[in-house]
Design a protein around this motif. Structure first.
Motif, short mmCIF file in Angstrom:
data_model
loop_
_atom_site.label_atom_id
_atom_site.label_comp_id
_atom_site.label_asym_id
_atom_site.label_seq_id
_atom_site.Cartn_x
_atom_site.Cartn_y
_atom_site.Cartn_z
N VAL A 61 3.19 -1.42 9.96
CA VAL A 61 2.35 -2.78 10.17
C VAL A 61 0.99 -2.45 10.29
CG1 VAL A 61 1.64 -4.70 11.57
CG2 VAL A 61 4.13 -4.20 11.34
N GLY A 62 0.18 -2.79 9.16
CA GLY A 62 -1.18 -2.31 9.31
C GLY A 62 -2.20 -3.27 8.71
N GLY A 63 -3.35 -3.15 8.63
CA GLY A 63 -4.34 -3.97 7.94
C GLY A 63 -5.35 -3.22 6.91
N THR A 64 -5.79 -3.79 5.95
CA THR A 64 -6.62 -3.33 4.98
C THR A 64 -7.99 -2.93 5.28
OG1 THR A 64 -7.29 -5.46 4.01
CG2 THR A 64 -5.43 -4.60 2.99
N ALA A 65 -8.38 -3.43 6.63
CA ALA A 65 -9.69 -3.17 7.20
C ALA A 65 -9.68 -2.18 8.09
CB ALA A 65 -10.54 -4.35 7.68
N ASP A 66 -8.58 -1.38 8.14
CA ASP A 66 -8.15 -0.32 9.19
C ASP A 66 -8.23 1.05 8.37
OD1 ASP A 66 -7.38 1.49 10.99
OD2 ASP A 66 -5.50 0.58 11.43
N PRO A 67 -9.48 1.77 8.78
CA PRO A 67 -9.56 3.16 8.05
C PRO A 67 -8.49 3.97 8.12
CG PRO A 67 -11.22 2.88 10.16
CD PRO A 67 -10.48 1.74 9.89
N MET A 68 -7.58 3.91 9.19
CA MET A 68 -6.43 4.59 9.41
C MET A 68 -5.18 4.30 8.68
SD MET A 68 -6.60 5.50 13.45
CE MET A 68 -8.32 5.70 14.11
N TRP A 69 -5.09 3.14 8.22
CA TRP A 69 -4.13 2.53 7.46
C TRP A 69 -4.20 2.82 5.83
CZ3 TRP A 69 0.55 0.36 7.89
CH2 TRP A 69 1.16 -0.57 6.78
N ASP A 70 -3.17 3.17 5.19
CA ASP A 70 -2.99 3.39 3.67
C ASP A 70 -1.88 2.60 3.16
OD1 ASP A 70 -2.74 4.41 1.18
OD2 ASP A 70 -3.84 6.20 1.48
N GLY A 71 -2.01 1.37 2.55
CA GLY A 71 -0.81 0.45 2.06
C GLY A 71 0.01 1.32 1.03
N THR A 72 -0.65 2.09 0.32
CA THR A 72 -0.09 2.76 -0.87
C THR A 72 0.96 3.66 -0.14
OG1 THR A 72 -1.85 2.28 -2.45
CG2 THR A 72 -0.04 4.06 -2.95
N VAL A 73 0.52 4.56 0.88
CA VAL A 73 1.29 5.58 1.71
C VAL A 73 2.43 4.65 2.23
CG1 VAL A 73 1.25 6.96 3.09
CG2 VAL A 73 -0.13 7.04 1.79
N ALA A 74 2.13 3.59 2.90
CA ALA A 74 3.09 2.73 3.71
C ALA A 74 4.23 2.19 2.72
CB ALA A 74 2.43 1.61 4.29
N ARG A 75 3.93 1.93 1.72
CA ARG A 75 5.22 1.43 0.75
C ARG A 75 5.93 2.49 0.33
NH1 ARG A 75 0.84 -2.21 0.49
NH2 ARG A 75 -0.35 -1.20 -1.17
N LYS A 76 5.32 3.73 0.11
CA LYS A 76 5.78 4.80 -0.21
C LYS A 76 7.02 5.21 0.77
CE LYS A 76 2.85 6.57 -3.67
NZ LYS A 76 1.76 7.79 -4.03
N LEU A 77 6.75 5.09 1.94
CA LEU A 77 7.48 5.46 2.97
C LEU A 77 8.75 4.58 3.39
CD1 LEU A 77 4.70 6.52 5.72
CD2 LEU A 77 6.30 8.13 4.61
#
Length: 183
Positions: free
Chosen positions: A116-132
């Motif tokens: 769970v994360g947000g696009t304005a979080d510099p520690m979040w990477d949605g592309t990486v999350a979806r690969k995981l």
């Protein structure tokens, strides 16, 4: 005996909303929740990522007996290697996905995990999350606390979305704690 272990963030304790409602979701399914507490001996930000992970693991390992689910916020995601080693399903709230050590640990996981994360979080990477994995909630505009700009009600709505995502994830993986009367 607890079967859910909450791993707080660096400044985000288990009583704060994201972790509180994740714990409540597990409790509603018969889970017995315990929270880890970090014993600060050093400024963790001054340590390299691998040493941070080792330190978090030293704090978490004594609590793992009987645990069937990990829930971690930010700093708590340094527990990802333990989740992988013990094949524990996990809920990772605002995971530190810009850190190769954590991403490698999560990549090694065989048990399901919710990210769970947000696009304005510099520690979040949605592309990486979806690969995981397939269980991802990404909130447009949410920061590291999962707050969004604008009126407070918008951030409360995000909290509701996170709580629902946790509930749906626990139901999908068939999580039932020791008090669930299932079996």
């Amino acid at each position: 005996m607890a079967d859910v272990l909450i791993l707080p963030g660096g400044r985000y304790g288990p009583e704060l909303p994201l972790l509180h409602y994740a714990a409540r979701a597990a409790e509603a399914r018969g889970g017995v929740v315990e929270s880890a507490h970090w014993e600060r001996r050093t400024d963790l930000r001054s340590l390299p990522a691998e040493q941070r992970m080792d330190w978090i693991e030293s704090q978490v390992r004594p609590h793992l007996q009987g645990i069937g689910l990990l829930v971690g916020k930010s700093l708590g995601t340094y527990g990802a290697r333990l989740a992988a080693e013990h094949r524990l399903p996990a809920v990772w709230l605002t995971p530190i996905l810009n850190n190769a050590t954590i991403v490698a640990a999560m990549s090694a996981a065989t048990a399901p995990m919710l990210l769970v994360g947000g696009t304005a979080d510099p520690m979040w990477d949605g592309t990486v999350a979806r690969k995981l994995g397939p269980h991802v909630l990404e909130v447009d505009g949410a920061d590291h606390g999962m707050d969004v700009p604008g009126r407070l009600a918008a951030s409360v709505e995000v909290l509701g979305r996170v709580a629902t995502a946790v509930e749906d994830f626990l139901d999908e993986i068939g999580y039932a704690g020791p008090g669930s009367h299932q079996g």
